[in-house]
Motif scaffolding. Structure first.
Motif, PDB file in Angstrom:
ATOM      1  N   LEU A   1       0.846  -1.189   0.000  1.00 40.01           N
ATOM      2  CA  LEU A   1       0.000   0.000   0.000  1.00 40.01           C
ATOM      3  C   LEU A   1       0.885   1.243   0.000  1.00 40.01           C
ATOM      4  CD1 LEU A   1      -2.623  -1.018   2.703  1.00 40.01           C
ATOM      5  CD2 LEU A   1      -2.787  -1.271   0.224  1.00 40.01           C
ATOM      6  N   VAL A   2       0.583   2.177  -0.867  1.00 36.44           N
ATOM      7  CA  VAL A   2       1.247   3.476  -0.897  1.00 36.44           C
ATOM      8  C   VAL A   2       0.184   4.481  -0.483  1.00 36.44           C
ATOM      9  CG1 VAL A   2       2.392   5.196  -2.342  1.00 36.44           C
ATOM     10  CG2 VAL A   2       2.868   2.758  -2.685  1.00 36.44           C
ATOM     11  N   VAL A   3       0.456   5.223   0.596  1.00 34.96           N
ATOM     12  CA  VAL A   3      -0.557   6.080   1.214  1.00 34.96           C
ATOM     13  C   VAL A   3      -0.036   7.504   1.362  1.00 34.96           C
ATOM     14  CG1 VAL A   3      -2.047   6.372   3.228  1.00 34.96           C
ATOM     15  CG2 VAL A   3      -1.357   4.064   2.526  1.00 34.96           C
ATOM     16  N   SER A   4      -0.771   8.450   0.773  1.00 34.08           N
ATOM     17  CA  SER A   4      -0.496   9.879   0.945  1.00 34.08           C
ATOM     18  C   SER A   4      -1.688  10.476   1.685  1.00 34.08           C
ATOM     19  CB  SER A   4      -0.327  10.576  -0.406  1.00 34.08           C
ATOM     20  OG  SER A   4       0.868  10.195  -1.019  1.00 34.08           O
TER      21      SER A   4
ATOM     22  N   ASP B   1       4.280  13.774   3.771  1.00 31.96           N
ATOM     23  CA  ASP B   1       5.035  12.704   3.137  1.00 31.96           C
ATOM     24  C   ASP B   1       4.094  11.601   2.661  1.00 31.96           C
ATOM     25  OD1 ASP B   1       4.269  11.716   5.583  1.00 31.96           O
ATOM     26  OD2 ASP B   1       6.241  11.028   6.181  1.00 31.96           O
ATOM     27  N   THR B   2       4.687  10.546   2.144  1.00 29.10           N
ATOM     28  CA  THR B   2       3.952   9.377   1.663  1.00 29.10           C
ATOM     29  C   THR B   2       4.524   8.149   2.339  1.00 29.10           C
ATOM     30  OG1 THR B   2       3.466  10.401  -0.469  1.00 29.10           O
ATOM     31  CG2 THR B   2       3.399   8.000  -0.385  1.00 29.10           C
ATOM     32  N   GLN B   3       3.652   7.269   2.796  1.00 27.95           N
ATOM     33  CA  GLN B   3       4.078   6.057   3.473  1.00 27.95           C
ATOM     34  C   GLN B   3       3.868   4.842   2.568  1.00 27.95           C
ATOM     35  OE1 GLN B   3       1.438   7.974   5.231  1.00 27.95           O
ATOM     36  NE2 GLN B   3       3.167   9.272   5.721  1.00 27.95           N
ATOM     37  N   VAL B   4       4.748   3.860   2.717  1.00 29.44           N
ATOM     38  CA  VAL B   4       4.600   2.581   2.035  1.00 29.44           C
ATOM     39  C   VAL B   4       4.400   1.530   3.113  1.00 29.44           C
ATOM     40  CG1 VAL B   4       5.682   0.867   0.527  1.00 29.44           C
ATOM     41  CG2 VAL B   4       6.052   3.308   0.107  1.00 29.44           C
ATOM     42  N   ILE B   5       3.303   0.802   3.007  1.00 29.45           N
ATOM     43  CA  ILE B   5       2.962  -0.220   3.998  1.00 29.45           C
ATOM     44  C   ILE B   5       3.147  -1.589   3.361  1.00 29.45           C
ATOM     45  CG2 ILE B   5       1.126  -1.147   5.457  1.00 29.45           C
ATOM     46  CD1 ILE B   5      -0.042   1.742   5.444  1.00 29.45           C
ATOM     47  N   PHE B   6       3.996  -2.377   3.991  1.00 28.50           N
ATOM     48  CA  PHE B   6       4.251  -3.736   3.532  1.00 28.50           C
ATOM     49  C   PHE B   6       3.533  -4.706   4.463  1.00 28.50           C
ATOM     50  CE2 PHE B   6       7.969  -1.149   2.456  1.00 28.50           C
ATOM     51  CZ  PHE B   6       8.086  -1.389   1.105  1.00 28.50           C
ATOM     52  N   PHE B   7       3.433  -5.950   4.049  1.00 26.54           N
ATOM     53  CA  PHE B   7       2.824  -6.994   4.864  1.00 26.54           C
ATOM     54  C   PHE B   7       3.805  -8.147   5.001  1.00 26.54           C
ATOM     55  CE2 PHE B   7      -0.563  -4.537   3.025  1.00 26.54           C
ATOM     56  CZ  PHE B   7      -1.385  -4.317   4.108  1.00 26.54           C
ATOM     57  N   ASP B   8       3.923  -8.677   6.228  1.00 25.95           N
ATOM     58  CA  ASP B   8       4.802  -9.808   6.482  1.00 25.95           C
ATOM     59  C   ASP B   8       4.367 -10.973   5.585  1.00 25.95           C
ATOM     60  OD1 ASP B   8       5.132 -12.510   8.209  1.00 25.95           O
ATOM     61  OD2 ASP B   8       6.796 -11.133   8.573  1.00 25.95           O
ATOM     62  N   PRO B   9       5.304 -11.574   4.834  1.00 24.53           N
ATOM     63  CA  PRO B   9       4.931 -12.616   3.884  1.00 24.53           C
ATOM     64  C   PRO B   9       4.428 -13.915   4.518  1.00 24.53           C
ATOM     65  CG  PRO B   9       7.301 -12.244   3.847  1.00 24.53           C
ATOM     66  CD  PRO B   9       6.713 -11.218   4.753  1.00 24.53           C
TER      67      PRO B   9
ATOM     68  N   ASP C   1       5.331   9.763  -5.986  1.00 22.85           N
ATOM     69  CA  ASP C   1       6.183   9.345  -7.103  1.00 22.85           C
ATOM     70  C   ASP C   1       7.453   8.662  -6.596  1.00 22.85           C
ATOM     71  OD1 ASP C   1       4.415  10.245  -9.015  1.00 22.85           O
ATOM     72  OD2 ASP C   1       5.439  12.164  -9.298  1.00 22.85           O
ATOM     73  N   ASP C   2       8.070   9.244  -5.568  1.00 20.26           N
ATOM     74  CA  ASP C   2       9.277   8.638  -4.992  1.00 20.26           C
ATOM     75  C   ASP C   2       8.965   7.267  -4.400  1.00 20.26           C
ATOM     76  OD1 ASP C   2      10.797  10.874  -5.661  1.00 20.26           O
ATOM     77  OD2 ASP C   2      10.548  11.792  -3.686  1.00 20.26           O
ATOM     78  N   ALA C   3       7.834   7.150  -3.730  1.00 20.88           N
ATOM     79  CA  ALA C   3       7.438   5.870  -3.127  1.00 20.88           C
ATOM     80  C   ALA C   3       7.187   4.818  -4.200  1.00 20.88           C
ATOM     81  CB  ALA C   3       6.194   6.062  -2.265  1.00 20.88           C
ATOM     82  N   MET C   4       6.485   5.197  -5.254  1.00 19.05           N
ATOM     83  CA  MET C   4       6.198   4.249  -6.347  1.00 19.05           C
ATOM     84  C   MET C   4       7.487   3.781  -7.025  1.00 19.05           C
ATOM     85  SD  MET C   4       2.927   3.748  -6.714  1.00 19.05           S
ATOM     86  CE  MET C   4       1.333   4.439  -7.028  1.00 19.05           C
TER      87      MET C   4
END
Length: 142
Positions: A37-40, A46-54, A74-77
């Motif tokens: 998830l990329v969230v602004s 700023d923009t946050q990137v949310i990952f999920f434990d695999p 754009d930087d997050a993507m």
């Protein structure tokens, strides 16, 4: 020439935005269909990137600039694409309504359309009018 870095301005009061709307991108990327998830948020700069434990599907967020915090979407993507490769799916929404992780799948429910109605006192209420599920896989659970 002396360059000084000022701290970011304080966030606006609760319920007030910084002049932008919240945007969310649900991305399925990589050959193992990772969900990212990329969230602004409208209340942050700023923009946050949310990952999920695999293996468990738990949210992974470390507050680390350049890893899961970026100055812009754009930087997050660009960072997500560099880490995971091409996106097999990328859906844009305006809110995250929920996340479900049941091995071997993980899904996020995005509000893709919202109607904003004015309330007395200068407040708004948002009504979700359209949603979409976006999902990937939990690679380590297979």
């Amino acid at each position: 020439l002396e360059l000084s870095i000022l701290p970011p301005p304080p966030p606006p009061p609760p319920g007030r935005s910084m002049g932008r709307n919240t945007q969310v991108w649900a991305i399925v990327a990589g050959r193992k269909s990772h969900l990212i998830l990329v969230v602004s948020l409208g209340c942050r700069q700023d923009t946050q990137v949310i990952f999920f434990d695999p293996s468990s599907g738990a949210v992974v967020y470390t507050w680390t600039p350049g890893v899961d915090q970026f100055p812009s979407a754009d930087d997050a993507m660009t960072a997500v694409k560099a880490r995971y490769g091409a996106f097999s799916e990328c859906k844009q929404g305006c809110a995250i309504l929920g996340v479900v992780a049941v091995a071997p799948i993980i899904r996020v429910l995005l509000a893709t359309e919202v109607r904003r109605d004015a309330l007395p006192g200068g407040h708004d209420v948002c009504v979700v009018t359209q949603t979409e599920w976006v999902g990937g896989e939990l690679p380590s659970s297979a």
